[in-house]
Design an enzyme around this catalytic site. Structure first.
Site, PDB file in Angstrom:
ATOM      1  N   LYS A  13       0.130   3.763  -3.881  1.00 19.16           N
ATOM      2  CA  LYS A  13      -0.036   3.265  -5.267  1.00 19.16           C
ATOM      3  C   LYS A  13      -1.405   2.617  -5.464  1.00 19.16           C
ATOM      4  CE  LYS A  13       3.225   0.000  -4.911  1.00 19.16           C
ATOM      5  NZ  LYS A  13       3.743   0.183  -3.565  1.00 19.16           N
ATOM      6  N   ARG A  88       8.816  -5.595  -9.320  1.00 24.45           N
ATOM      7  CA  ARG A  88       9.575  -5.141  -8.158  1.00 24.45           C
ATOM      8  C   ARG A  88      11.047  -5.508  -8.272  1.00 24.45           C
ATOM      9  NH1 ARG A  88       4.700  -5.473  -4.398  1.00 24.45           N
ATOM     10  NH2 ARG A  88       5.326  -4.645  -2.413  1.00 24.45           N
ATOM     11  N   ARG A 127      -2.319   1.838   8.467  1.00 28.24           N
ATOM     12  CA  ARG A 127      -3.157   1.266   7.413  1.00 28.24           C
ATOM     13  C   ARG A 127      -4.024   0.129   7.942  1.00 28.24           C
ATOM     14  NH1 ARG A 127      -0.631  -0.287   1.728  1.00 28.24           N
ATOM     15  NH2 ARG A 127       0.748  -1.640   2.925  1.00 28.24           N
ATOM     16  N   ARG A 161      -2.671  -5.684   8.310  1.00 29.92           N
ATOM     17  CA  ARG A 161      -1.907  -6.745   7.650  1.00 29.92           C
ATOM     18  C   ARG A 161      -0.696  -7.105   8.509  1.00 29.92           C
ATOM     19  NH1 ARG A 161      -0.811  -4.608   1.634  1.00 29.92           N
ATOM     20  NH2 ARG A 161       1.208  -5.445   2.190  1.00 29.92           N
ATOM     21  N   ARG A 172      10.785  -4.567   4.256  1.00 28.69           N
ATOM     22  CA  ARG A 172      10.164  -4.213   2.975  1.00 28.69           C
ATOM     23  C   ARG A 172      10.858  -3.004   2.346  1.00 28.69           C
ATOM     24  NH1 ARG A 172       4.247  -3.481   4.791  1.00 28.69           N
ATOM     25  NH2 ARG A 172       3.702  -3.269   2.600  1.00 28.69           N
TER      26      ARG A 172
HETATM   27  P1  AMP Z   1       1.908  -5.383  -1.438  1.00 22.89           P
HETATM   28  O1  AMP Z   1       0.471  -5.639  -1.158  1.00 22.89           O
HETATM   29  O2  AMP Z   1       2.142  -4.861  -2.815  1.00 22.89           O
HETATM   30  O3  AMP Z   1       2.562  -4.530  -0.373  1.00 22.89           O
HETATM   31  O4  AMP Z   1       2.639  -6.811  -1.380  1.00 22.89           O
HETATM   32  C1  AMP Z   1       2.646  -7.578  -0.207  1.00 22.89           C
HETATM   33  C2  AMP Z   1       3.731  -8.626  -0.259  1.00 22.89           C
HETATM   34  O5  AMP Z   1       3.485  -9.522  -1.344  1.00 22.89           O
HETATM   35  C3  AMP Z   1       5.138  -8.099  -0.519  1.00 22.89           C
HETATM   36  O6  AMP Z   1       5.769  -7.641   0.663  1.00 22.89           O
HETATM   37  C4  AMP Z   1       5.804  -9.349  -1.080  1.00 22.89           C
HETATM   38  O7  AMP Z   1       6.068 -10.305  -0.057  1.00 22.89           O
HETATM   39  C5  AMP Z   1       4.708  -9.914  -1.959  1.00 22.89           C
HETATM   40  N1  AMP Z   1       4.743  -9.341  -3.322  1.00 22.89           N
HETATM   41  C6  AMP Z   1       3.772  -8.604  -3.937  1.00 22.89           C
HETATM   42  N2  AMP Z   1       4.142  -8.255  -5.175  1.00 22.89           N
HETATM   43  C7  AMP Z   1       5.387  -8.777  -5.359  1.00 22.89           C
HETATM   44  C8  AMP Z   1       6.314  -8.744  -6.430  1.00 22.89           C
HETATM   45  N3  AMP Z   1       6.052  -8.091  -7.582  1.00 22.89           N
HETATM   46  N4  AMP Z   1       7.502  -9.391  -6.259  1.00 22.89           N
HETATM   47  C9  AMP Z   1       7.790 -10.054  -5.119  1.00 22.89           C
HETATM   48  N5  AMP Z   1       6.968 -10.107  -4.070  1.00 22.89           N
HETATM   49  C10 AMP Z   1       5.773  -9.484  -4.172  1.00 22.89           C
END
Ligand code: AMP
Length: 219
Positions: A13, A88, A127, A161, A172
């Site tokens: 994404k 989410r 990644r 990460r 996740r």
């Molecule tokens: P991402 O970079 O989108 O994979 O997000 C990394 C982490 O940030 C996720 O695993 C969640 O812990 C937190 N996070 C990011 N966006 C959200 C969201 N919309 N709702 C809840 N947690 C989020």
């Protein structure tokens, strides 16, 4: 344009949002990037989010909604945005509807970048993310071109990460299935959903499908 990109973690994404943002006249808004920046700065939201993010769990809606609201009110988001990683949960989707109602803005399309769970693990474990600008690479599919372990864009150090591990990925994906899949249905019922069947395709092929789905035309 005002768009939402959905899909499983590691499905591309963010990469696609970056690639099409200029032509879509939209700024990429990643709540994950915003939260990581908040953690780095040690803000109150960052302090609350840090532990949960490290475990691969969702951060509570109240915190993420506030982060998103602040971000959408910045001047660069006025003309358009691509939400990457938000909403989410159904609660976040409803909060977003209310916020956009107040801002007199509308979601134009929701693109689901659909990648089978069987390919997610290889994508996520390979990644690498830039410490400086958060650009994303992959050891096999998209390695940096200029120097090993360094970002092509800013020269920053690439790292894995902490939530891009096999164990955290499991958590996740569970959160994705339980909390985020219902959001896909929510937008489907509203007639906003367009699905991009990314399968095992590479970045360039997926970009062309995404452009087609959004009516952006090819590069
Ligand atoms: P991402 O970079 O989108 O994979 O997000 C990394 C982490 O940030 C996720 O695993 C969640 O812990 C937190 N996070 C990011 N966006 C959200 C969201 N919309 N709702 C809840 N947690 C989020």
């Amino acid at each position: 344009m005002r768009l939402i990109f959905m899909g499983p973690p590691g499905g591309g994404k963010g990469t696609q949002a970056k690639l099409v943002s200029k032509d879509a006249k939209a700024v990429q808004v990643s709540t994950g990037d915003e939260l990581r920046a908040a953690v780095k700065e040690g803000t109150p939201a960052g302090k609350k989010a840090q532990g949960l993010m490290g475990q691969g769990k969702l951060v509570p809606d109240e915190i993420v909604n506030e982060v998103l609201k602040d971000r959408l009110q910045k001047p660069d988001a006025k003309e358009g945005w691509i939400l990457d990683g938000y909403p989410r949960t159904l609660g976040q989707a409803q909060t977003l509807d209310a916020l956009l109602g107040d801002m007199k803005q509308k979601i134009e399309k929701v693109a689901l970048i659909d990648v089978p769970f069987s390919v997610i693990e290889e994508r996520v474990l390979g990644r690498r993310t830039c410490k400086g600008c958060q650009a994303s690479y992959h050891v096999k599919f998209n390695p940096p071109k200029r120097a090993d372990g360094k970002c092509d864009e800013c020269g920053g150090e690439l790292f894995q990460r902490p939530d891009d591990s096999a164990e955290k990925l499991k958590t996740r994906l569970e959160a994705y299935k339980k909390d985020t899949v219902p959001v896909i249905d929510y937008y489907k019922k509203k007639g906003l959903l367009t699905t991009v069947d990314a399968g095992t395709r590479g970045v360039v092929d997926v970009e062309s499908l995404v452009r087609g789905a959004l009516g952006l035309g090819n590069k």
